[in-house]
Motif scaffolding. Structure first.
Motif, PDB file in Angstrom:
ATOM      1  N   UNK A  35      -6.609  -8.437  -5.866  1.00 41.63           N
ATOM      2  CA  UNK A  35      -6.429  -8.258  -4.124  1.00 41.63           C
ATOM      3  C   UNK A  35      -7.097  -6.937  -3.629  1.00 41.63           C
ATOM      4  N   UNK A  36      -8.316  -6.361  -4.459  1.00 40.63           N
ATOM      5  CA  UNK A  36      -8.987  -5.305  -4.126  1.00 40.63           C
ATOM      6  C   UNK A  36      -9.770  -5.643  -2.664  1.00 40.63           C
ATOM      7  N   UNK A  37     -10.362  -6.855  -2.359  1.00 35.71           N
ATOM      8  CA  UNK A  37     -10.957  -7.137  -1.193  1.00 35.71           C
ATOM      9  C   UNK A  37      -9.930  -7.208   0.013  1.00 35.71           C
ATOM     10  N   UNK A  38      -8.715  -7.513  -0.415  1.00 36.46           N
ATOM     11  CA  UNK A  38      -7.858  -7.218   0.838  1.00 36.46           C
ATOM     12  C   UNK A  38      -7.285  -6.001   1.091  1.00 36.46           C
ATOM     13  N   UNK A  42      -7.771  -3.747   4.619  1.00 39.05           N
ATOM     14  CA  UNK A  42      -6.793  -2.993   5.158  1.00 39.05           C
ATOM     15  C   UNK A  42      -6.866  -1.522   5.515  1.00 39.05           C
ATOM     16  N   UNK A  43      -7.478  -1.109   4.512  1.00 38.22           N
ATOM     17  CA  UNK A  43      -8.007   0.657   4.500  1.00 38.22           C
ATOM     18  C   UNK A  43      -9.063   0.547   5.613  1.00 38.22           C
ATOM     19  N   UNK A  44      -9.852  -0.325   5.640  1.00 37.80           N
ATOM     20  CA  UNK A  44     -11.116   0.158   6.807  1.00 37.80           C
ATOM     21  C   UNK A  44     -10.456  -0.015   8.309  1.00 37.80           C
ATOM     22  N   UNK A  64      -8.507   1.505  -5.602  1.00 39.95           N
ATOM     23  CA  UNK A  64      -8.386   1.344  -4.356  1.00 39.95           C
ATOM     24  C   UNK A  64      -6.737   1.170  -3.769  1.00 39.95           C
ATOM     25  N   UNK A  65      -6.072   1.335  -4.886  1.00 38.69           N
ATOM     26  CA  UNK A  65      -4.641   1.175  -4.469  1.00 38.69           C
ATOM     27  C   UNK A  65      -4.061   2.499  -4.564  1.00 38.69           C
ATOM     28  N   UNK A  66      -4.886   3.784  -5.062  1.00 37.82           N
ATOM     29  CA  UNK A  66      -4.370   4.836  -5.435  1.00 37.82           C
ATOM     30  C   UNK A  66      -3.498   5.401  -4.353  1.00 37.82           C
TER      31      UNK A  66
END
Length: 103
Positions: A35-38, A42-44, A64-66
């Motif tokens: 799910x990294x691209x998701x 969301x972060x963007x 990316x989930x850190x």
């Protein structure tokens, strides 16, 4: 809240082409992949999310989930509800700061 659920990264990314959630719950892995691209999307868009997964944080998940709250399945329902309320409060606090021009 309106709740939508998906079982594939592809379906989530397609939905995100036309929508932006207020907040999100992500697993690190869906049926068709990570799910990294998701999370990056969301972060963007500055959408707060939490991770709700069967994996421990140290099990090789992407960085990316850190910054996201992490709840390991199975979890007690009150723990998940509290985490969502905290996430929503942080989202509302950020929105108020944005309206005031502060950050």
């Amino acid at each position: 809240y309106d709740v939508v659920a998906f079982t594939s990264v592809k379906d989530v990314l397609t939905w995100l082409e036309a929508a932006t959630p207020s907040l999100a719950i992500l697993d690190v892995q869906l049926a068709d992949g990570a799910c990294d691209p998701i999370a990056v999307t969301l972060i963007t868009r500055q959408v707060p999310f939490l991770v709700f997964t069967g994996l421990e944080r140290r099990d090789g998940s992407s960085s990316v989930f850190d910054g996201a709250p992490w709840i390991t399945k199975p979890a007690a329902w009150p723990d998940l509800v509290k985490a969502l309320k905290d996430l929503d409060r942080s989202r509302l606090g950020s929105a108020r700061l944005d309206r005031c021009g502060a950050r």
